[in-house]
Design an enzyme around this catalytic site. Structure first.
Site, PDB file in Angstrom:
ATOM      1  N   TYR A 110       0.826  -1.205   0.000  1.00 50.50           N
ATOM      2  CA  TYR A 110       0.000   0.000   0.000  1.00 50.50           C
ATOM      3  C   TYR A 110       0.856   1.249   0.000  1.00 50.50           C
ATOM      4  O   TYR A 110       2.067   1.190   0.200  1.00 50.50           O
ATOM      5  CB  TYR A 110      -0.967  -0.007   1.194  1.00 50.50           C
TER       6      TYR A 110
ATOM      7  N   ARG B  17       8.168   4.102  -4.626  1.00 50.81           N
ATOM      8  CA  ARG B  17       8.234   3.077  -3.577  1.00 50.81           C
ATOM      9  C   ARG B  17       7.219   1.966  -3.837  1.00 50.81           C
ATOM     10  O   ARG B  17       7.495   0.793  -3.570  1.00 50.81           O
ATOM     11  CB  ARG B  17       8.018   3.688  -2.200  1.00 50.81           C
TER      12      ARG B  17
ATOM     13  N   ARG C 175      -8.039 -20.719  -1.877  1.00 53.75           N
ATOM     14  CA  ARG C 175      -6.952 -20.377  -0.963  1.00 53.75           C
ATOM     15  C   ARG C 175      -5.800 -21.334  -1.199  1.00 53.75           C
ATOM     16  O   ARG C 175      -5.994 -22.556  -1.183  1.00 53.75           O
ATOM     17  CB  ARG C 175      -7.440 -20.477   0.485  1.00 53.75           C
TER      18      ARG C 175
ATOM     19  N   LYS D 138       6.490  -2.199   1.821  1.00 49.85           N
ATOM     20  CA  LYS D 138       5.326  -1.590   2.502  1.00 49.85           C
ATOM     21  C   LYS D 138       4.102  -2.496   2.356  1.00 49.85           C
ATOM     22  O   LYS D 138       3.200  -2.233   1.560  1.00 49.85           O
ATOM     23  CB  LYS D 138       5.075  -0.186   1.950  1.00 49.85           C
TER      24      LYS D 138
ATOM     25  N   GLU E 159      11.971   2.148  14.404  1.00 49.34           N
ATOM     26  CA  GLU E 159      11.104   3.245  13.949  1.00 49.34           C
ATOM     27  C   GLU E 159       9.832   3.240  14.782  1.00 49.34           C
ATOM     28  O   GLU E 159       9.640   2.391  15.655  1.00 49.34           O
ATOM     29  CB  GLU E 159      10.791   3.097  12.454  1.00 49.34           C
TER      30      GLU E 159
HETATM   31  N1  PMP Z   1       7.729   3.581   8.975  1.00 45.79           N
HETATM   32  C1  PMP Z   1       6.590   2.872   8.989  1.00 45.79           C
HETATM   33  C2  PMP Z   1       6.599   1.553   9.679  1.00 45.79           C
HETATM   34  C3  PMP Z   1       5.429   3.379   8.386  1.00 45.79           C
HETATM   35  O1  PMP Z   1       4.291   2.654   8.404  1.00 45.79           O
HETATM   36  C4  PMP Z   1       5.456   4.657   7.785  1.00 45.79           C
HETATM   37  C5  PMP Z   1       4.227   5.268   7.168  1.00 45.79           C
HETATM   38  N2  PMP Z   1       3.661   4.499   6.211  1.00 45.79           N
HETATM   39  C6  PMP Z   1       6.678   5.366   7.782  1.00 45.79           C
HETATM   40  C7  PMP Z   1       7.787   4.800   8.392  1.00 45.79           C
HETATM   41  C8  PMP Z   1       6.783   6.725   7.145  1.00 45.79           C
HETATM   42  O2  PMP Z   1       6.799   6.616   5.742  1.00 45.79           O
HETATM   43  P1  PMP Z   1       6.261   7.806   4.835  1.00 45.79           P
HETATM   44  O3  PMP Z   1       7.056   9.013   5.212  1.00 45.79           O
HETATM   45  O4  PMP Z   1       6.558   7.361   3.454  1.00 45.79           O
HETATM   46  O5  PMP Z   1       4.809   7.962   5.125  1.00 45.79           O
END
Ligand code: PMP
Length: 287
Positions: free
Chosen positions: A33, A52, A101, A151, A183
């Site tokens: 996403y 991305r 599935r 992502k 993070e």
């Molecule tokens: N780290 C994680 C785990 C996230 O989910 C996000 C937001 N999607 C970010 C960092 C920040 O990414 P962005 O600046 O591209 O929104």
């Protein structure tokens, strides 16, 4: 007012939007996403999000169902149809519905990806009152899988982290692996000492934030020192300031980590300045 959402090329009222129960996004979180913010009815950092998305899809051997132009047009159409001035566009691409599935990936020749997009209006995105007081964060072990640079929609652990933060009376959780901060649950994490900004270096351990890339560029242009390296919770608690970045929070000051107040407990000057620059520059270059 009912929203208009995008499903595989069609724009339909949200109540009429349908995805199969056999869709691999639903059954296996086999999906990626992107979230792109909207200011003044225009898209922020669209090119970064599109790039991305292409990378996430390639890492998972998924075909990219939309051309760059189609992706841009669909984003713009949804913003227009839903009269979004401040908010975001959510886009999800799944490996599709193979009809049954099965752990094995379906043949991409016969199973087309599912593409879903919708908007969320968020008036006050830029003038967010939380940015004036800052966030309090707790820390948690990072129990996510090892490819956080992709992502994917596997957001259960980050969701649990956000819930744990809420239960603790905090705003978010920073995740920690081998004693080092990776993070936030949905944002990249930074600390500031003097004029030096420290944030974890890019690897499979973190999402390569699009806002991170822009903010570090602006920080260097504004003559701040940037160190891309991991840091410990102790180092963070002894920092002058901290902040997080993401497409939906821009630059959000952090004023407390695990109950320890940073400096005077108010958003610091570096985070406040970077937020200002980011919003100003994003408005200017929005498309
Ligand atoms: N780290 C994680 C785990 C996230 O989910 C996000 C937001 N999607 C970010 C960092 C920040 O990414 P962005 O600046 O591209 O929104």
């Amino acid at each position: 007012m009912s929203r208009i959402v995008y499903v595989n090329g069609d724009y339909v009222p949200e109540a009429e939007a349908k995805v199969s129960v056999f869709d691999r996004g639903f059954l296996m979180a086999d999906a990626v996403y992107e979230v792109t913010s909207v200011l003044d009815g225009r898209l922020i950092d669209f090119e970064g999000h599109a790039a991305r998305l292409a990378r996430s899809l390639a890492e998972l051997d998924m075909t990219n169902p939309l051309s760059h132009q189609e992706l841009l047009e669909a984003h713009r159409a949804l913003v227009r149809k839903n009269c979004v001035t401040e908010g975001m566009v959510y886009l999800q691409v799944t490996r599709g519905n193979p009809g049954d599935r099965d752990f094995l990936f379906p043949d991409p020749g016969t199973c087309r990806p599912t593409v879903v997009m919708f908007t969320q209006s968020k008036p006050g995105l830029a003038d967010n009152p939380a940015a004036r007081t800052g966030w309090r964060v707790i820390t948690l072990p990072d129990l996510r899988w090892a490819r956080r640079d992709i992502k994917t929609v596997q957001l259960l652990y980050p969701s649990m982290g956000k819930m744990a933060a809420k239960r603790a009376g905090a705003d978010d959780a920073w995740m920690v692996q081998d004693g080092l901060v990776t993070e936030g649950t949905s944002n990249n994490a930074y600390i500031v000492k003097g004029r030096t900004i420290v944030t974890r270096d890019l690897s499979h351990d973190i999402l390569h934030g699009i806002t991170r890339a822009a903010v570090l560029r602006f920080a260097r242009e504004a003559q701040y020192e940037v160190e891309e390296r991991p840091f410990t919770v102790d180092e963070a608690q002894a920092a002058d300031e901290a902040f997080v970045t993401s497409a939906s929070t821009f630059v959000m000051p952090v004023v407390e980590i695990d109950g320890v107040r940073l400096a005077d407990g108010r958003p610091g000057p570096v985070a406040r300045r970077l937020r200002e620059i980011y919003i100003e520059e994003s408005r200017r270059s929005a498309i």
